[in-house]
Design an enzyme around this catalytic site. Structure first.
Site, mmCIF file in Angstrom:
data_model
loop_
_atom_site.group_PDB
_atom_site.id
_atom_site.type_symbol
_atom_site.label_atom_id
_atom_site.label_comp_id
_atom_site.label_asym_id
_atom_site.label_seq_id
_atom_site.Cartn_x
_atom_site.Cartn_y
_atom_site.Cartn_z
ATOM 1 N N SER A 137 19.950 1.106 -1.213
ATOM 2 C CA SER A 137 19.132 1.579 -0.096
ATOM 3 C C SER A 137 17.727 1.002 -0.184
ATOM 4 O O SER A 137 17.097 1.023 -1.240
ATOM 5 C CB SER A 137 19.081 3.114 -0.159
ATOM 6 O OG SER A 137 18.082 3.627 0.697
ATOM 7 N N TYR A 156 -3.094 -3.830 12.304
ATOM 8 C CA TYR A 156 -2.294 -2.900 11.484
ATOM 9 C C TYR A 156 -1.046 -2.462 12.246
ATOM 10 O O TYR A 156 0.073 -2.520 11.723
ATOM 11 C CB TYR A 156 -3.169 -1.703 11.115
ATOM 12 C CG TYR A 156 -2.520 -0.704 10.186
ATOM 13 C CD1 TYR A 156 -2.247 -1.026 8.858
ATOM 14 C CD2 TYR A 156 -2.201 0.588 10.625
ATOM 15 C CE1 TYR A 156 -1.668 -0.104 7.991
ATOM 16 C CE2 TYR A 156 -1.627 1.520 9.771
ATOM 17 C CZ TYR A 156 -1.361 1.173 8.456
ATOM 18 O OH TYR A 156 -0.794 2.091 7.604
ATOM 19 N N LYS A 160 2.916 -2.977 11.302
ATOM 20 C CA LYS A 160 3.818 -1.847 11.048
ATOM 21 C C LYS A 160 4.948 -1.800 12.083
ATOM 22 O O LYS A 160 6.084 -1.428 11.772
ATOM 23 C CB LYS A 160 3.037 -0.525 11.032
ATOM 24 C CG LYS A 160 2.050 -0.430 9.858
ATOM 25 C CD LYS A 160 2.763 -0.519 8.514
ATOM 26 C CE LYS A 160 1.837 -0.263 7.347
ATOM 27 N NZ LYS A 160 2.529 -0.275 6.056
HETATM 28 N N1 LIG Z 1 -2.259 6.980 3.529
HETATM 29 C C1 LIG Z 1 -1.844 7.109 4.775
HETATM 30 O O1 LIG Z 1 -2.318 7.958 5.523
HETATM 31 C C2 LIG Z 1 -0.761 6.227 5.312
HETATM 32 C C3 LIG Z 1 -0.239 6.516 6.572
HETATM 33 C C4 LIG Z 1 0.769 5.720 7.089
HETATM 34 C C5 LIG Z 1 1.223 4.644 6.362
HETATM 35 N N2 LIG Z 1 0.696 4.375 5.142
HETATM 36 C C6 LIG Z 1 1.214 3.218 4.419
HETATM 37 O O2 LIG Z 1 1.669 3.620 3.155
HETATM 38 C C7 LIG Z 1 1.523 2.549 2.227
HETATM 39 C C8 LIG Z 1 0.759 3.054 1.009
HETATM 40 O O3 LIG Z 1 -0.515 3.492 1.427
HETATM 41 P P1 LIG Z 1 -1.499 4.329 0.488
HETATM 42 O O4 LIG Z 1 -2.235 5.252 1.370
HETATM 43 O O5 LIG Z 1 -0.769 4.815 -0.668
HETATM 44 O O6 LIG Z 1 -2.521 3.161 0.093
HETATM 45 P P2 LIG Z 1 -3.297 2.819 -1.252
HETATM 46 O O7 LIG Z 1 -3.551 4.026 -2.057
HETATM 47 O O8 LIG Z 1 -4.414 1.954 -0.819
HETATM 48 O O9 LIG Z 1 -2.217 1.923 -2.029
HETATM 49 C C9 LIG Z 1 -1.862 0.662 -1.571
HETATM 50 C C10 LIG Z 1 -1.002 0.000 -2.608
HETATM 51 O O10 LIG Z 1 -0.679 -1.326 -2.172
HETATM 52 C C11 LIG Z 1 -0.910 -2.224 -3.225
HETATM 53 N N3 LIG Z 1 -1.296 -3.533 -2.713
HETATM 54 C C12 LIG Z 1 -2.213 -3.806 -1.752
HETATM 55 N N4 LIG Z 1 -2.345 -5.129 -1.619
HETATM 56 C C13 LIG Z 1 -1.486 -5.702 -2.509
HETATM 57 C C14 LIG Z 1 -1.181 -7.042 -2.859
HETATM 58 N N5 LIG Z 1 -1.793 -8.070 -2.269
HETATM 59 N N6 LIG Z 1 -0.267 -7.250 -3.824
HETATM 60 C C15 LIG Z 1 0.343 -6.223 -4.449
HETATM 61 N N7 LIG Z 1 0.093 -4.937 -4.161
HETATM 62 C C16 LIG Z 1 -0.820 -4.683 -3.207
HETATM 63 C C17 LIG Z 1 -2.042 -1.601 -4.021
HETATM 64 O O11 LIG Z 1 -2.014 -2.032 -5.355
HETATM 65 P P3 LIG Z 1 -3.103 -2.967 -6.079
HETATM 66 O O12 LIG Z 1 -4.421 -2.745 -5.442
HETATM 67 O O13 LIG Z 1 -3.020 -2.535 -7.521
HETATM 68 O O14 LIG Z 1 -2.559 -4.327 -5.875
HETATM 69 C C18 LIG Z 1 -1.681 -0.127 -3.955
HETATM 70 O O15 LIG Z 1 -0.768 0.210 -4.977
HETATM 71 C C19 LIG Z 1 0.820 1.430 2.972
HETATM 72 O O16 LIG Z 1 1.782 0.519 3.438
HETATM 73 C C20 LIG Z 1 0.188 2.137 4.138
HETATM 74 O O17 LIG Z 1 0.020 1.281 5.251
HETATM 75 C C21 LIG Z 1 -0.296 5.138 4.592
#
Ligand SMILES: NC(=O)c1ccc[n+]([C@@H]2O[C@H](COP(=O)([O-])OP(=O)(O)OC[C@H]3O[C@@H](n4cnc5c(N)ncnc54)[C@H](OP(=O)(O)O)[C@@H]3O)[C@@H](O)[C@H]2O)c1
Lengths: 252, 79
Positions: A137, A156, A160
């Site tokens: 999965s 963004y 998405k």
């Molecule tokens: N938080 C929200 O409200 C929300 C809502 C809807 C969707 N999302 C989605 O959920 C996902 C996680 O979001 P989050 O809120 O947990 O964000 P976050 O805390 O900023 O974490 C983002 C993660 O992505 C990794 N990342 C970013 N650029 C990267 C790269 N170039 N190579 C490898 N890893 C990379 C970062 O790791 P490193 O910096 O260590 O590389 C980190 O582990 C994202 O796709 C976001 O769009 C979040």
């Protein structure tokens, strides 16, 4: 056996150094899975590892915008911990930029990590040599912004939305191999990403965003629990869907 | 970037056509000074000065000169 358990499964998680990806790693390990963590920041990956249940877990520090490196990540993961049963693409970047400040290079940076890195993982993970094809999965963390809009979110949302729809075609393409593919679209969840966003807002705008979510803003476990469900055999007839988890944000 | 170059960029990105923008221009008198305008200026300042300002910072400003001072007058090259 408990249909909702991940016992005996090996799950690869991108973005596991922070926020949603980190909680997915912790929750999957608590559900019995062995997890492989991928992100750039080694210290933060170590911190995630220290929160995991069990000991066979393993991290790969890799910048996923280097798309050519992804096959090696998959290869080394399988070599170390065996074939993969589950995948969560939680690595992603977010930004608020009106169109006048966007350009092709910036769009590409959103797409590289949010979309293309995930699709490249799919390309390799779905090969028999890397994947356990009985009930594998794949889960992609999209966003409610993949189906709805907001000013400043063109890049963004485009990324998405691409993910939400690519999932449907992947589901069809991989069904013959018994590999399920789904996306999850969270509303606002409190993570370092959203703390950043909230820090740039005044109290009224922040409250307005919170108020858009009838059940309030979400927690990382709300998303991780849904990932566990989609990775588990309990979801074995679910593929090609987009599960919205947003406390009612998009019900209005 | 000089202050003049910044003002030119401000005018270009906010598409201000009927007002000559000067340091003493009052921001609230500009039609483009709305939430989209704020978002554009936040992006401009972040890209050009590596500085994060918030919409509430911007709402507290009166004139273009206040904006320059918020960014930090010392960060601009002399003309
Ligand atoms: N938080 C929200 O409200 C929300 C809502 C809807 C969707 N999302 C989605 O959920 C996902 C996680 O979001 P989050 O809120 O947990 O964000 P976050 O805390 O900023 O974490 C983002 C993660 O992505 C990794 N990342 C970013 N650029 C990267 C790269 N170039 N190579 C490898 N890893 C990379 C970062 O790791 P490193 O910096 O260590 O590389 C980190 O582990 C994202 O796709 C976001 O769009 C979040």
């Amino acid at each position: 056996m408990n249909q909702f358990s991940l016992s005996g499964k090996h799950v690869l998680i991108t973005g596991a150094s922070s926020g949603i990806g980190r909680q997915c790693a912790v929750s999957c390990s608590e559900s019995g899975a062995t997890v492989t963590l991928v992100a750039r920041n080694t210290d933060r990956l170590k911190e995630t590892e220290s929160q995991l249940n069990g000991c066979r877990h393993f991290s790969v520090a890799q910048d996923l915008s280097e798309l050519d490196a992804i096959e090696d990540v998959v290869k080394s993961t399988v070599k170390k911990n065996g074939k993969i049963d589950g995948f969560i693409h939680a690595a992603g970047i977010e930004g608020t930029e009106p169109i006048t400040l966007l350009n092709a290079i910036k769009y590409k940076s959103y797409f590289d990590i949010n979309v293309l890195a995930g699709l490249e993982f799919s390309r390799f993970l779905t090969k028999k040599k890397y994947c356990n094809t009985s009930y594998a999965s794949l889960v992609f963390i999209a966003s409610v912004m993949g189906t709805l809009g907001q000013p400043g979110k063109i890049a963004y949302s485009a990324s998405k939305g691409a993910l939400v729809n690519a999932v449907k075609s992947m589901a069809l393409e991989f069904a013959g191999k018994n590999i399920r593919v789904n996306s999850i679209s969270p509303g606002i969840v409190l993570t370092p990403m959203t703390e950043n966003l909230f820090a740039s807002l005044d109290a009224d705008s922040k409250q307005a965003i919170i108020n858009m979510h009838p059940l309030g803003i979400g927690t990382v476990t709300d998303v991780a629990n849904a990932c566990i469900f989609l990775l588990s055999d309990a979801a074995k007839w679910i593929t090609g869907t987009n599960l919205i988890i947003d406390g009612g944000y998009s019900a209005k | 970037m000089t202050k003049k170059e910044f003002i030119d960029l401000f005018v270009e990105e906010l598409e201000i056509e009927n007002t000559v923008v000067k340091p003493e221009t009052q921001l609230n008198e500009l039609e483009a000074w709305d939430s989209m305008g704020h978002m554009i200026v936040i992006g401009l300042v972040s890209e050009n000065f590596d500085l994060k300002i918030t919409a509430s910072d911007l709402k507290a400003l009166q004139s273009v000169d206040d904006l320059i001072n918020k960014i930090g007058a010392e960060k601009f090259e002399s003309e």
